[in-house]
Design a protein around this motif. Structure first.
Motif, PDB file in Angstrom:
ATOM      1  N   ALA B  12       6.315   1.225  11.628  1.00 53.26           N
ATOM      2  CA  ALA B  12       5.603   0.052  12.133  1.00 53.26           C
ATOM      3  C   ALA B  12       6.231  -0.447  13.435  1.00 53.26           C
ATOM      4  O   ALA B  12       5.934  -1.548  13.894  1.00 53.26           O
ATOM      5  CB  ALA B  12       5.602  -1.056  11.087  1.00 53.26           C
ATOM      6  N   GLY B  13       7.128   0.334  14.002  1.00 50.99           N
ATOM      7  CA  GLY B  13       7.679  -0.027  15.306  1.00 50.99           C
ATOM      8  C   GLY B  13       8.787  -1.057  15.264  1.00 50.99           C
ATOM      9  O   GLY B  13       8.962  -1.809  16.218  1.00 50.99           O
ATOM     10  N   ASP B  29       5.797   4.542  22.198  1.00 45.20           N
ATOM     11  CA  ASP B  29       4.692   3.795  22.803  1.00 45.20           C
ATOM     12  C   ASP B  29       5.056   2.313  22.874  1.00 45.20           C
ATOM     13  O   ASP B  29       6.147   1.910  22.465  1.00 45.20           O
ATOM     14  CB  ASP B  29       3.407   3.992  21.974  1.00 45.20           C
ATOM     15  CG  ASP B  29       3.624   3.669  20.489  1.00 45.20           C
ATOM     16  OD1 ASP B  29       4.466   2.796  20.189  1.00 45.20           O
ATOM     17  OD2 ASP B  29       2.954   4.275  19.651  1.00 45.20           O
ATOM     18  N   ASP B  30       4.130   1.517  23.404  1.00 42.57           N
ATOM     19  CA  ASP B  30       4.412   0.084  23.553  1.00 42.57           C
ATOM     20  C   ASP B  30       4.521  -0.636  22.222  1.00 42.57           C
ATOM     21  O   ASP B  30       5.142  -1.695  22.135  1.00 42.57           O
ATOM     22  CB  ASP B  30       3.310  -0.585  24.397  1.00 42.57           C
ATOM     23  CG  ASP B  30       3.412  -0.178  25.855  1.00 42.57           C
ATOM     24  OD1 ASP B  30       4.530   0.101  26.310  1.00 42.57           O
ATOM     25  OD2 ASP B  30       2.363  -0.115  26.522  1.00 42.57           O
ATOM     26  N   HIS B  31       3.917  -0.091  21.201  1.00 43.20           N
ATOM     27  CA  HIS B  31       4.028  -0.710  19.878  1.00 43.20           C
ATOM     28  C   HIS B  31       5.446  -0.570  19.336  1.00 43.20           C
ATOM     29  O   HIS B  31       5.901  -1.374  18.521  1.00 43.20           O
ATOM     30  CB  HIS B  31       3.028  -0.053  18.917  1.00 43.20           C
ATOM     31  CG  HIS B  31       2.923  -0.742  17.594  1.00 43.20           C
ATOM     32  ND1 HIS B  31       2.038  -1.747  17.350  1.00 43.20           N
ATOM     33  CD2 HIS B  31       3.627  -0.587  16.454  1.00 43.20           C
ATOM     34  CE1 HIS B  31       2.182  -2.180  16.111  1.00 43.20           C
ATOM     35  NE2 HIS B  31       3.150  -1.491  15.543  1.00 43.20           N
ATOM     36  N   GLY B  32       6.126   0.485  19.804  1.00 42.93           N
ATOM     37  CA  GLY B  32       7.504   0.697  19.342  1.00 42.93           C
ATOM     38  C   GLY B  32       7.643   1.786  18.300  1.00 42.93           C
ATOM     39  O   GLY B  32       8.729   1.969  17.739  1.00 42.93           O
TER      40      GLY B  32
END
Lengths: 407, 69
Positions: B12-13, B29-32
């Motif tokens: 879940a980042g 990615d930007d979500h982590g």
């Protein structure tokens, strides 16, 4: 009588150390001894108190049955009584909104802000370092997240303390002094209307400008949706971090062995911050059931409220051996302090950077401090809770021989 | 048999793994969300196994696991 029966997260008994942890531990011990990881409280019309790690994981992984639409309990006084943006939405609405904030809250953006934080933390430390006596929450830890949130919104850092007042109004004052909360909410409405009008005309590179000018499926967000974004930046960005930082510096004030170990071995800080998050989880998350369900040995009916009580869940001995002992290098350390699954705290990466920088800079500039015996520390209870006042004393000037008094 | 860390769907980042073991994992990615970037680990290399295990053990989602190549 079970300790669950009158359990009230807004009014827990405070122990001799100034925190409710003695009570939380007693409740946890009862839950373990009676094999009751989920118990019923009669307070606020009744709600389930979730104390077990496994049960909390199951709940937070099943949003179809455990909906986030009532993520605060009792409900915060949000504008228009609308659900809390993001945190109070289930998918697909939740993900639709969350995508808009993914980039500014990404890991790389958080790391990019490290030096800004460092400068800001040192500016604040400069203001009191010569005094030798300060309330560290008032002077530092409650300032930082508000200033950070102001910066994200594109407002002057000084406005951060006003944001914090509004968060308190929505979370607490609304239940205790509705008139006072109403006045603060009118102030917030007026501030928001001005901010919205300004950002529509003058697009900046701040988060609110990005959201205001964003489109989802070719459409701009409504004014209500935009206001709710502003509100969640305040709710999510301020109190959790205020309490995490305050609890961290409080613990380090009296736990000299831990403090000196972290000064000697700064490489431990990364895992130690997770241990602070585990032991002093500031936040808990509420859910409402969408259907009848059996979990943790209890049957919940549809439409019942439950609170994932992270300060106890993260001390479940079935998951964390010696749960009440601070182990800086604890592994595994699968705490839920920053949420789980789709509702993992959006600001996770920022919180870690903030906590790391505060610990590094504070310990570098004021390596020795202790609690002020003349003025006791004070706890603030609630769905987000933690140390609200931590008066400390330290050598005026802060620095010890060989240490770093100035950045 | 060499091993790598597999990142499962539950990721879940949170970003704990790549803060703890940046030589093995990074944000994809930007979500982590995490992705494995490390070399294949020889189980006889106790230090490398320990670092990998630390990363696996820190994940609150239990999204990481060993995968034998």
């Amino acid at each position: 009588m079970s300790l669950f029966t009158n359990f009230d997260h807004y009014n827990p008994p405070i122990g001799p150390d100034g925190t409710p942890y003695e009570f939380f531990e007693a409740l946890r011990d009862e839950a373990i001894e009676t094999n009751t990881p989920i118990g019923w409280s009669e307070v606020y019309g009744g709600f389930w108190v979730v104390t077990g790690w496994e049960e909390a994981q199951q709940i937070q992984r099943d949003p179809a049955v455990f909906s986030s639409t009532e993520v605060t309990f009792p409900a915060f006084g949000t504008p228009g009584g609308r659900p809390v943006m993001l945190a109070g939405h289930d998918d697909p609405a939740h993900m639709k909104y969350r995508r808009l904030l993914q980039v500014p809250f990404s890991p790389s953006q958080a790391i990019a802000m490290t030096e800004y934080f460092r400068k800001d933390v040192n500016l604040l430390i400069d203001k009191f370092i010569s005094s030798g006596r300060v309330d560290i929450v008032e002077a530092l830890t409650q300032e930082i997240p508000g200033r950070m949130t102001a910066m994200l919104i594109g407002a002057p850092p000084e406005e951060g303390s006003m944001f914090r007042t509004w968060v308190h109004s929505m979370a607490m004052e609304v239940h205790k002094d509705p008139e006072g909360a109403g006045r603060h909410m009118r102030d917030m409405d007026a501030y928001w209307e001005k901010l919205l009008a300004d950002r529509r005309k003058n697009r900046g590179d701040d988060v609110m400008s990005q959201v205001i000018h964003a489109e989802i499926d070719g459409e701009r967000l409504t004014d209500e949706e935009l206001y709710d974004f502003f509100v969640i930046l305040l709710i999510g960005g301020i109190d959790n971090t205020v309490y995490l930082l305050g609890d961290m510096l409080w613990r380090l004030a009296w736990d000299k062995e831990l403090r000196r170990r972290l000064v000697r071995k700064p490489e431990l800080l990364e895992s130690a911050i997770d241990e602070f998050l585990r032991m002093y989880s500031p936040n808990m998350s509420a859910r409402i059931t969408t259907e009848a369900v059996e979990i943790g040995g209890v049957r919940m009916e549809a439409g019942q409220h439950l609170v994932n009580f992270h300060p106890i869940i993260n001390r479940d001995p079935r998951q964390f051996p010696n749960p009440d002992v601070f182990v800086a290098e604890r592994s595994p350390n699968r705490h839920f302090a920053l949420g789980l699954g789709i509702h993992r705290c959006l600001g996770t990466h920022l919180v870690r950077v903030e906590a790391t920088v505060v610990a590094e800079e504070f310990m570098a500039r004021i390596p020795e401090w202790e609690l002020d015996q003349q003025r006791p520390s004070k706890w603030f209870p609630g769905q987000t809770g933690g140390m609200a006042s931590v008066p400390i004393v330290f050598p005026p000037g802060g620095g010890m021989p060989g240490e770093r008094p100035n950045p | 048999m060499l091993q790598v860390i597999e990142v499962g769907d539950y990721c879940a980042g949170h970003g704990k793994c790549y803060r703890i073991a940046p030589e093995l994992l990074r944000a994809a990615d930007d979500h982590g969300h995490a992705e494995y970037i490390g070399p294949a680990i020889d189980p006889a290399d106790k230090a490398a196994v320990a670092r990998g295990l630390n990363a696996i053990n820190c994940c609150p989602e239990q999204a990481l696991s060993w995968k034998t190549l």
